[in-house]
Scaffold this active site. Sequence first.
Site, PDB file in Angstrom:
ATOM      1  N   CYS A   1      80.420 -79.503 -16.709  1.00  0.00           N
ATOM      2  CA  CYS A   1      80.802 -80.226 -17.754  1.00  0.00           C
ATOM      3  C   CYS A   1      79.663 -81.257 -17.801  1.00  0.00           C
ATOM      4  O   CYS A   1      79.422 -82.068 -17.085  1.00  0.00           O
ATOM      5  CB  CYS A   1      82.108 -81.002 -17.494  1.00  0.00           C
ATOM      6  SG  CYS A   1      82.535 -82.202 -18.763  1.00  0.00           S
TER       7      CYS A   1
ATOM      8  N   CYS B   1      77.120 -79.133 -24.351  1.00  0.00           N
ATOM      9  CA  CYS B   1      78.564 -79.087 -24.061  1.00  0.00           C
ATOM     10  C   CYS B   1      78.933 -77.674 -23.638  1.00  0.00           C
ATOM     11  O   CYS B   1      78.662 -76.808 -24.317  1.00  0.00           O
ATOM     12  CB  CYS B   1      79.408 -79.584 -25.117  1.00  0.00           C
ATOM     13  SG  CYS B   1      81.157 -79.194 -24.944  1.00  0.00           S
TER      14      CYS B   1
HETATM   15  N1  DGL Z   1      82.885 -79.234 -21.583  1.00  0.00           N
HETATM   16  C1  DGL Z   1      82.508 -80.733 -21.577  1.00  0.00           C
HETATM   17  C2  DGL Z   1      81.337 -80.897 -21.541  1.00  0.00           C
HETATM   18  O1  DGL Z   1      80.283 -80.005 -21.149  1.00  0.00           O
HETATM   19  C3  DGL Z   1      83.105 -81.761 -22.602  1.00  0.00           C
HETATM   20  C4  DGL Z   1      84.188 -81.281 -23.646  1.00  0.00           C
HETATM   21  C5  DGL Z   1      85.250 -82.608 -23.764  1.00  0.00           C
HETATM   22  O2  DGL Z   1      84.933 -83.302 -24.729  1.00  0.00           O
HETATM   23  O3  DGL Z   1      86.256 -82.811 -22.859  1.00  0.00           O
HETATM   24  O4  DGL Z   1      80.443 -82.001 -22.116  1.00  0.00           O
END
Ligand code: DGL
Length: 279
Positions: free
Chosen positions: A73, A191
Amino acid sequence: MNAPIGVFDSGIGGLSVLQALQAALPLEHFVYLDDSAYAPYGERDDAHVVNRSRAITTYLRQAHGIKALVIACNTATMAAVALLRAEHPDLPIVGVEPGLKPAAAASHTKHVGVIGTRGTVTSAKFKALRTSLQDQATFVVQPCDGLADAISRSVETQDDSKIIALCADYTCAMGQFGLNPGEIDTLVLGCTHYVFAQAHLEQLVGPQVRILSTGEPVARRTRQLLEAGGLLHSGPGGLQLLTTGEAAVLQAAAQRWLGLPAQHGAQAAHVHIDSSPAL
Ligand code: DGL
């Protein structure tokens, strides 16, 4: 070493990183933790993301004895990787961050688009990365509120129309994509959720625009760290899917995006993980 590798994300986005990890490390056992009861991270304050990241790391160590952690993430990496490394100096930790450097190197027009959560693109770590590369390319940065959430919801609804509408709005706001001077020829997915919208993004920006995500470099880095620490496992590989949200949603996402056949796929389970006390 016969211990699992922990992988976590606010939700299902990290499955895109898990996919690359499984391809690079097929003999390893992975425990994937989807924190969707506390998502989205990208539109919450840093304290929330830091507290969840700390609680999840402690849980993965105590309940699963992980030998390494992959923060799948960008938002959690930006907010918490330094603190997690300080709190767990004996645990190899790999984070993901938007690939600005490879994008600047790959771009011919030297105009690079970056999409990410608001948390990621407003973080001090992201700003420092961008500043360090400012003479290599012009970065057009777009926070995409609601996009990670729309991608998560599409698993249940099987309806991508909201994803397509948001991607259209955000790419339109960034300017012209293409190979002509001044146009954006490289788009960074900042993301991990956005990988699952890549086909829609390709339609919108055109096939000549290169789209970069970070699953493969993260998997390579994880492999290097395990090798260097003598921590590689000789199989058999495995996968445990855990979520603080609904197990059926994670299961469906894993089937849709990891291609896990229902009968052989890991059965997702619900877990409860209390937030860490505020620092
Ligand atoms: N998948 C996450 C990232 O790479 C974030 C998604 C969210 O906002 O929860 O930033």
